[in-house]
Each structure stands twice: as structure tokens, then as C-alpha cells.
Design a protein around this motif. Sequence first.
Motif, PDB file in Angstrom:
ATOM      1  N   TRP A  30     -24.257  48.314 -45.262  1.00 27.93           N
ATOM      2  CA  TRP A  30     -24.710  49.406 -46.125  1.00 27.93           C
ATOM      3  C   TRP A  30     -23.529  49.998 -46.889  1.00 27.93           C
ATOM      4  CZ3 TRP A  30     -28.941  51.032 -48.287  1.00 27.93           C
ATOM      5  CH2 TRP A  30     -29.001  52.315 -48.805  1.00 27.93           C
ATOM      6  N   THR A  31     -22.403  50.126 -46.213  1.00 28.34           N
ATOM      7  CA  THR A  31     -21.226  50.766 -46.810  1.00 28.34           C
ATOM      8  C   THR A  31     -20.579  49.885 -47.872  1.00 28.34           C
ATOM      9  OG1 THR A  31     -20.846  51.904 -44.710  1.00 28.34           O
ATOM     10  CG2 THR A  31     -19.004  51.837 -46.255  1.00 28.34           C
ATOM     11  N   THR A  32     -20.511  48.584 -47.650  1.00 29.17           N
ATOM     12  CA  THR A  32     -19.815  47.696 -48.583  1.00 29.17           C
ATOM     13  C   THR A  32     -20.422  47.719 -49.991  1.00 29.17           C
ATOM     14  OG1 THR A  32     -19.063  46.323 -46.749  1.00 29.17           O
ATOM     15  CG2 THR A  32     -19.002  45.324 -48.945  1.00 29.17           C
ATOM     16  N   PRO A  33     -21.739  47.533 -50.142  1.00 35.99           N
ATOM     17  CA  PRO A  33     -22.278  47.596 -51.507  1.00 35.99           C
ATOM     18  C   PRO A  33     -22.102  48.977 -52.147  1.00 35.99           C
ATOM     19  CG  PRO A  33     -23.958  46.804 -49.972  1.00 35.99           C
ATOM     20  CD  PRO A  33     -22.754  47.129 -49.172  1.00 35.99           C
ATOM     21  N   ALA A  34     -22.244  50.034 -51.333  1.00 37.64           N
ATOM     22  CA  ALA A  34     -22.040  51.384 -51.866  1.00 37.64           C
ATOM     23  C   ALA A  34     -20.595  51.555 -52.328  1.00 37.64           C
ATOM     24  CB  ALA A  34     -22.406  52.427 -50.815  1.00 37.64           C
ATOM     25  N   ALA A  35     -19.653  51.026 -51.560  1.00 41.28           N
ATOM     26  CA  ALA A  35     -18.238  51.121 -51.918  1.00 41.28           C
ATOM     27  C   ALA A  35     -17.941  50.332 -53.194  1.00 41.28           C
ATOM     28  CB  ALA A  35     -17.375  50.618 -50.770  1.00 41.28           C
ATOM     29  N   ILE A  36     -18.555  49.179 -53.326  1.00 40.51           N
ATOM     30  CA  ILE A  36     -18.367  48.386 -54.552  1.00 40.51           C
ATOM     31  C   ILE A  36     -18.811  49.216 -55.757  1.00 40.51           C
ATOM     32  CG2 ILE A  36     -19.232  46.378 -55.841  1.00 40.51           C
ATOM     33  CD1 ILE A  36     -19.222  44.865 -53.108  1.00 40.51           C
ATOM     34  N   LYS A  37     -19.935  49.881 -55.624  1.00 43.43           N
ATOM     35  CA  LYS A  37     -20.457  50.706 -56.713  1.00 43.43           C
ATOM     36  C   LYS A  37     -19.518  51.877 -57.013  1.00 43.43           C
ATOM     37  CE  LYS A  37     -24.138  51.131 -59.319  1.00 43.43           C
ATOM     38  NZ  LYS A  37     -24.309  50.185 -60.405  1.00 43.43           N
ATOM     39  N   VAL A  38     -19.042  52.557 -55.971  1.00 41.49           N
ATOM     40  CA  VAL A  38     -18.212  53.750 -56.144  1.00 41.49           C
ATOM     41  C   VAL A  38     -16.806  53.420 -56.636  1.00 41.49           C
ATOM     42  CG1 VAL A  38     -17.088  55.634 -54.868  1.00 41.49           C
ATOM     43  CG2 VAL A  38     -19.507  55.135 -54.479  1.00 41.49           C
ATOM     44  N   PHE A  39     -16.200  52.354 -56.105  1.00 40.97           N
ATOM     45  CA  PHE A  39     -14.790  52.066 -56.381  1.00 40.97           C
ATOM     46  C   PHE A  39     -14.556  51.091 -57.531  1.00 40.97           C
ATOM     47  CE2 PHE A  39     -14.200  52.882 -51.604  1.00 40.97           C
ATOM     48  CZ  PHE A  39     -13.961  54.228 -51.801  1.00 40.97           C
ATOM     49  N   SER A  40     -15.606  50.554 -58.145  1.00 38.05           N
ATOM     50  CA  SER A  40     -15.432  49.564 -59.217  1.00 38.05           C
ATOM     51  C   SER A  40     -14.754  50.164 -60.438  1.00 38.05           C
ATOM     52  CB  SER A  40     -16.783  48.983 -59.634  1.00 38.05           C
ATOM     53  OG  SER A  40     -17.254  48.128 -58.636  1.00 38.05           O
ATOM     54  N   VAL A  41     -13.801  49.414 -60.982  1.00 43.49           N
ATOM     55  CA  VAL A  41     -13.087  49.801 -62.199  1.00 43.49           C
ATOM     56  C   VAL A  41     -12.992  48.590 -63.121  1.00 43.49           C
ATOM     57  CG1 VAL A  41     -11.714  51.633 -61.120  1.00 43.49           C
ATOM     58  CG2 VAL A  41     -10.841  49.299 -61.152  1.00 43.49           C
ATOM     59  N   ASP A  42     -12.865  48.866 -64.404  1.00 42.36           N
ATOM     60  CA  ASP A  42     -12.717  47.801 -65.389  1.00 42.36           C
ATOM     61  C   ASP A  42     -12.004  48.382 -66.589  1.00 42.36           C
ATOM     62  OD1 ASP A  42     -13.377  46.003 -67.668  1.00 42.36           O
ATOM     63  OD2 ASP A  42     -14.609  44.978 -66.173  1.00 42.36           O
ATOM     64  N   GLY A  43     -10.994  47.674 -67.077  1.00 40.02           N
ATOM     65  CA  GLY A  43     -10.238  48.135 -68.242  1.00 40.02           C
ATOM     66  C   GLY A  43     -11.092  48.287 -69.483  1.00 40.02           C
ATOM     67  N   ASP A  44     -12.266  47.667 -69.506  1.00 39.65           N
ATOM     68  CA  ASP A  44     -13.168  47.784 -70.653  1.00 39.65           C
ATOM     69  C   ASP A  44     -14.088  48.999 -70.543  1.00 39.65           C
ATOM     70  OD1 ASP A  44     -12.153  45.593 -72.018  1.00 39.65           O
ATOM     71  OD2 ASP A  44     -13.476  44.187 -70.977  1.00 39.65           O
ATOM     72  N   GLY A  45     -13.945  49.800 -69.474  1.00 42.62           N
ATOM     73  CA  GLY A  45     -14.705  51.041 -69.367  1.00 42.62           C
ATOM     74  C   GLY A  45     -15.745  51.059 -68.266  1.00 42.62           C
ATOM     75  N   PRO A  46     -16.367  52.223 -68.091  1.00 41.28           N
ATOM     76  CA  PRO A  46     -17.332  52.417 -67.005  1.00 41.28           C
ATOM     77  C   PRO A  46     -18.564  51.518 -67.086  1.00 41.28           C
ATOM     78  CG  PRO A  46     -16.754  54.526 -68.029  1.00 41.28           C
ATOM     79  CD  PRO A  46     -16.097  53.446 -68.820  1.00 41.28           C
ATOM     80  N   GLU A  47     -19.038  51.246 -68.301  1.00 42.75           N
ATOM     81  CA  GLU A  47     -20.226  50.389 -68.430  1.00 42.75           C
ATOM     82  C   GLU A  47     -19.920  48.965 -67.949  1.00 42.75           C
ATOM     83  OE1 GLU A  47     -23.957  49.390 -68.669  1.00 42.75           O
ATOM     84  OE2 GLU A  47     -23.295  51.429 -69.057  1.00 42.75           O
ATOM     85  N   ALA A  48     -18.745  48.460 -68.291  1.00 47.78           N
ATOM     86  CA  ALA A  48     -18.329  47.131 -67.831  1.00 47.78           C
ATOM     87  C   ALA A  48     -18.165  47.128 -66.314  1.00 47.78           C
ATOM     88  CB  ALA A  48     -17.027  46.708 -68.509  1.00 47.78           C
ATOM     89  N   ALA A  49     -17.624  48.206 -65.763  1.00 48.47           N
ATOM     90  CA  ALA A  49     -17.471  48.305 -64.302  1.00 48.47           C
ATOM     91  C   ALA A  49     -18.836  48.300 -63.627  1.00 48.47           C
ATOM     92  CB  ALA A  49     -16.693  49.568 -63.941  1.00 48.47           C
ATOM     93  N   ARG A  50     -19.807  49.027 -64.206  1.00 48.48           N
ATOM     94  CA  ARG A  50     -21.172  49.038 -63.639  1.00 48.48           C
ATOM     95  C   ARG A  50     -21.803  47.654 -63.687  1.00 48.48           C
ATOM     96  NH1 ARG A  50     -21.250  54.169 -65.597  1.00 48.48           N
ATOM     97  NH2 ARG A  50     -21.929  53.613 -67.678  1.00 48.48           N
ATOM     98  N   GLU A  51     -21.625  46.974 -64.805  1.00 47.45           N
ATOM     99  CA  GLU A  51     -22.211  45.636 -64.943  1.00 47.45           C
ATOM    100  C   GLU A  51     -21.636  44.692 -63.889  1.00 47.45           C
ATOM    101  OE1 GLU A  51     -22.519  42.016 -68.210  1.00 47.45           O
ATOM    102  OE2 GLU A  51     -22.122  44.057 -68.930  1.00 47.45           O
ATOM    103  N   ARG A  52     -20.321  44.735 -63.732  1.00 46.94           N
ATOM    104  CA  ARG A  52     -19.685  43.864 -62.736  1.00 46.94           C
ATOM    105  C   ARG A  52     -20.077  44.259 -61.317  1.00 46.94           C
ATOM    106  NH1 ARG A  52     -15.610  40.496 -64.603  1.00 46.94           N
ATOM    107  NH2 ARG A  52     -14.860  40.948 -66.703  1.00 46.94           N
ATOM    108  N   SER A  53     -20.111  45.561 -61.019  1.00 45.78           N
ATOM    109  CA  SER A  53     -20.451  45.977 -59.655  1.00 45.78           C
ATOM    110  C   SER A  53     -21.894  45.606 -59.318  1.00 45.78           C
ATOM    111  CB  SER A  53     -20.200  47.466 -59.442  1.00 45.78           C
ATOM    112  OG  SER A  53     -21.069  48.272 -60.199  1.00 45.78           O
ATOM    113  N   ASP A  54     -22.811  45.775 -60.252  1.00 42.16           N
ATOM    114  CA  ASP A  54     -24.211  45.390 -60.004  1.00 42.16           C
ATOM    115  C   ASP A  54     -24.332  43.898 -59.726  1.00 42.16           C
ATOM    116  OD1 ASP A  54     -24.925  48.026 -60.381  1.00 42.16           O
ATOM    117  OD2 ASP A  54     -25.796  47.716 -62.380  1.00 42.16           O
TER     118      ASP A  54
END
Length: 142
Positions: free
Chosen positions: A59-83
Motif C-alpha cells: 500500500w505504501t509503495t504506490p502511494a510513495a511513488i505518487k508523492v515522491f515522483s519528480v520530472d524535469g519536464d514538470g508536475p504533469e510529466a511526473a504524474r504521467e510517469r508515476s501513474d
Amino acid sequence: MDLKESPLLNEGRGEVPLQIGNVCLGIAVSFQGLAKLSRAVNSETMEALYRRLLGFDPWTTPAAIKVFSVDGDGPEAARERSDAAIAALSAADEPAWRAAIQEALSAHLAEGEARRAEIIDLVTEIEEALEAAPPGKPAKAK
């Protein structure tokens, strides 16, 4: 966006590469992120949260991926990759996750220690300036 290509990361800010399945992403730990994650997974202590992060808790790992994801192209790119990473996540990703989260946590702790050292240096400078100041009334501001 090619999810198989590594995102632009800034290692100086503690951003760490992580590959989940065929998805490459970056993660970075912050105190705000730890607080958000702790509340989301109902973890009462940092020790318990660290144990869940390092233990690849399902449960924690997917939540952590969502919370801690970063991408130099911005938050939308980070969300796409984390999803995409969460959708691809399996038990086979445990070694990669553990290595990346350990590195990201270590970078976060090192940054905190460096900040603390800077604050201590500043406090020391202020104390030295106060000791060197002559007693009496402070000078009037011009």
C-alpha cells in the motif's frame, strides 16, 4: 513522452532515478512529502513509515511513488510517469525500489544535516558578533 527514457533529474536536489517495469521515473524525498505520505498510509511514526518504505509495503509503495515522483519536464510529466509506474508495479520491482528509496532517503537526510550545519554556522556568527559588540545602547538606524 517516452516512458522508457529517463526523465531529466537534478541529483543536486536529491532526485534519484527509478525503473518500475518498463517505466523510468525520478523520486525525491522531502519532509512535506513524508508528512503527506504518513497521513495517507496512516503511519504514526517516522520509524514505522521508513520500515514500510524499505519493506516494499504493497500500500505504501504506490502511494510513495505518487508523492515522491519528480520530472524535469514538470508536475504533469511526473504524474504521467508515476501513474504508469504504479500500473506496472510488481513484486519483481522490489530490489529497484529499495535501492532508489534508500538513496532518496539518504539524500534527504544529508540535505537536512547540511541545512542544520548552515544554521549552526549562522548562529555562531551572530553569537560572535554579539560578543564583539560594545555594551550600551544600540546605534540608531539612519
